[in-house]
Write a protein that holds these residues in place. Structure first.
Motif, short mmCIF file in Angstrom:
data_model
loop_
_atom_site.label_atom_id
_atom_site.label_comp_id
_atom_site.label_asym_id
_atom_site.label_seq_id
_atom_site.Cartn_x
_atom_site.Cartn_y
_atom_site.Cartn_z
N PRO A 71 0.81 -1.23 0.00
CA PRO A 71 0.00 0.00 0.00
C PRO A 71 0.84 1.27 0.00
N ALA A 72 2.04 1.25 0.61
CA ALA A 72 2.86 2.47 0.67
C ALA A 72 3.27 2.93 -0.72
N ARG A 73 3.42 1.95 -1.65
CA ARG A 73 3.80 2.30 -3.02
C ARG A 73 2.65 2.12 -4.00
N ASP A 74 1.51 1.64 -3.49
CA ASP A 74 0.32 1.41 -4.32
C ASP A 74 0.67 0.58 -5.55
N GLU A 75 1.33 -0.57 -5.32
CA GLU A 75 1.71 -1.43 -6.42
C GLU A 75 1.77 -2.88 -5.97
N ASN A 76 1.62 -3.79 -6.93
CA ASN A 76 1.79 -5.21 -6.67
C ASN A 76 3.24 -5.60 -6.93
N THR A 77 3.78 -6.44 -6.06
CA THR A 77 5.15 -6.92 -6.21
C THR A 77 5.13 -8.43 -6.36
N GLU A 78 6.12 -8.95 -7.07
CA GLU A 78 6.26 -10.39 -7.26
C GLU A 78 7.44 -10.88 -6.44
N ARG A 79 7.26 -11.96 -5.70
CA ARG A 79 8.37 -12.46 -4.87
C ARG A 79 8.16 -13.93 -4.53
N ASP A 80 9.29 -14.64 -4.38
CA ASP A 80 9.28 -16.03 -3.92
C ASP A 80 9.55 -16.04 -2.42
N VAL A 81 8.78 -16.85 -1.70
CA VAL A 81 8.87 -16.88 -0.24
C VAL A 81 8.93 -18.32 0.24
N ASP A 82 9.84 -18.59 1.17
CA ASP A 82 9.89 -19.88 1.84
C ASP A 82 9.10 -19.76 3.15
N PRO A 83 7.89 -20.34 3.21
CA PRO A 83 7.02 -20.15 4.39
C PRO A 83 7.63 -20.72 5.66
N MET A 84 7.38 -20.02 6.78
CA MET A 84 7.84 -20.48 8.09
C MET A 84 6.66 -20.80 9.00
N ARG A 85 5.69 -19.89 9.09
CA ARG A 85 4.53 -20.13 9.95
C ARG A 85 3.44 -19.11 9.64
N LEU A 86 2.23 -19.37 10.15
CA LEU A 86 1.11 -18.44 10.07
C LEU A 86 0.87 -17.84 11.45
N LEU A 87 0.60 -16.54 11.50
CA LEU A 87 0.39 -15.84 12.77
C LEU A 87 -0.91 -15.07 12.73
N VAL A 88 -1.54 -14.95 13.89
CA VAL A 88 -2.67 -14.03 14.06
C VAL A 88 -2.23 -12.95 15.03
N VAL A 89 -2.15 -11.72 14.54
CA VAL A 89 -1.71 -10.59 15.36
C VAL A 89 -2.76 -9.51 15.25
N GLU A 90 -3.32 -9.12 16.40
CA GLU A 90 -4.32 -8.05 16.47
C GLU A 90 -5.48 -8.33 15.51
N GLY A 91 -5.88 -9.62 15.42
CA GLY A 91 -7.03 -10.00 14.63
C GLY A 91 -6.76 -10.19 13.15
N ASN A 92 -5.52 -9.96 12.69
CA ASN A 92 -5.18 -10.13 11.29
C ASN A 92 -4.25 -11.34 11.12
N THR A 93 -4.39 -12.03 9.98
CA THR A 93 -3.60 -13.22 9.71
C THR A 93 -2.41 -12.86 8.82
N TYR A 94 -1.24 -13.37 9.18
CA TYR A 94 -0.01 -13.08 8.45
C TYR A 94 0.73 -14.37 8.12
N LEU A 95 1.42 -14.36 6.99
CA LEU A 95 2.39 -15.39 6.67
C LEU A 95 3.77 -14.86 7.02
N GLU A 96 4.51 -15.62 7.79
CA GLU A 96 5.90 -15.28 8.07
C GLU A 96 6.78 -16.21 7.24
N GLY A 97 7.73 -15.65 6.53
CA GLY A 97 8.58 -16.49 5.70
C GLY A 97 9.85 -15.78 5.28
N TRP A 98 10.76 -16.56 4.69
CA TRP A 98 12.01 -16.01 4.18
C TRP A 98 11.77 -15.50 2.77
#
Length: 345
Positions: A191-218
């Motif tokens: 959102p800070a750049r208002d653009e879509n980015t493409e990236r490869d990610v090695d997943p580590m875990r899923l988190l719920v923080v302050e009611g929102n779900t996040y993927l944590e990964g390398w």
């Protein structure tokens, strides 16, 4: 999936910022309310031991103790000052019966905690569900009337991971990728750049923080551990490539907040009026300096100064950016153009 809550001090208050971080008035109030019962319940505590337990320096702790000298309690007798001593490096507190025990939860606080725990229990794939159920049962017994208030609130957990993930497709595929040890390709909206980015990610875990779900990964693009908010994932492909998270990759400690400034980020200095002090409580600041008459000078870091421009314009007469000068000058020009549109330049 892991849900995280703020860390607690030994007295039950929210954990103080790490050494070297700025302390807000909210942090200090929580520490003071926990400090008195912490000392009283131990008769006496060494200054260094108490400072380590609350995650502050001895100087910060002494400042807190000096503030306690100014506190007067209205019970049992009117205007009864707290009696304390820290001579010889040993802290003792007396005449503090009114705050000698950790604060009890009010009805609304206990109800909010029960609602949050029930919401957490409704998350699919949660580990230790039995332990959470036992905790909820104990709290319901202890809360009494508050439990019935919480029972009037209906909680429905959206397991889809975000409005951009109908049917929970992204969440389900990420769980499969983590279980199978597979790399994923993300189309991720920034959102800070208002653009879509493409990236490869090695997943580590899923988190719920302050009611929102996040993927944590390398993140292979950033070569670092990153958090990705699920409702900003515009596209997901599970690759036929094994995930390879570096051995030295450390999970992000979300107890310290989701925003983790880097030394390479730009340092921005703001001067705030008494009405603008909320900035120091709302944003993680590198330093906070009292200027007198309720004014503050704060320094914060950001990898992208565009949101600082928006913050400065929103502050209006509550604060201003003073450094770096090119940024401050650009904000003044933005403000002048905005005012000119209203004929107020």
């Amino acid at each position: 999936m892991t849900a995280r809550t703020p860390a607690k001090t030994p007295g039950g208050a929210a954990k103080a910022p790490a050494r070297g971080q700025a302390t807000t008035s909210t942090d200090r109030l929580g520490r003071l309310l926990a400090l008195v019962p912490y000392v009283v319940n131990r008769d006496s505590v060494l200054l260094g031991e108490a400072a380590a337990a609350f995650g502050v320096t001895e100087k910060q702790l002494i400042d807190d103790l000096n503030l306690l000298w100014c506190v007067e309690l209205r019970a049992p007798d009117p205007y009864c000052p707290i009696d304390l001593s820290y001579e010889g490096g040993e802290i003792t507190v007396a005449e503090a019966e009114s705050i000698a025990r950790p604060l009890r939860l009010k009805v609304d606080e206990a109800a909010a905690l029960l609602v949050a725990l029930r919401m957490l229990a409704g998350i699919p794939g949660l580990d230790d569900r039995d332990a959470l159920s036992r905790l909820i049962a104990k709290l319901e017994t202890a809360a009494g009337a508050a439990a019935s208030v919480a029972g009037q609130v209906a909680v429905e957990v959206d397991a889809r991971g975000g409005s951009a993930d109908p049917g929970g497709v992204v969440l389900g595929r990420l769980r499969d990728a983590i279980a199978g040890g597979r790399r994923v390709h993300l189309t991720y909206y920034v959102p800070a750049r208002d653009e879509n980015t493409e990236r490869d990610v090695d997943p580590m875990r899923l988190l719920v923080v302050e009611g929102n779900t996040y993927l944590e990964g390398w993140c292979r693009r950033a070569e670092a551990v990153r958090l990705f908010k699920l409702d900003r994932i515009a596209g997901l492909e599970v690759l036929d490539v094994a995930a390879r998270v570096p051995d030295d990759a450390e999970p992000i400690d979300v107890d310290a907040g989701l925003f983790r400034p880097s030394p390479q980020d730009e340092a921005v200095t703001l001067e705030l009026t008494p009405r603008g002090r909320w900035v120091a409580d709302y944003y993680p600041c590198e330093s906070v300096e009292e200027l007198g008459e309720g004014r503050l000078r704060v320094v914060l870091r950001t990898p992208d100064s565009r949101w600082i421009r928006g913050l400065a314009l929103r502050l209006g007469d509550q604060g201003r950016v003073v450094a770096p000068e090119p940024l401050a000058s650009g904000i003044r020009e933005d403000a002048a153009r905005a005012l000119a549109r209203y004929g107020m330049a």
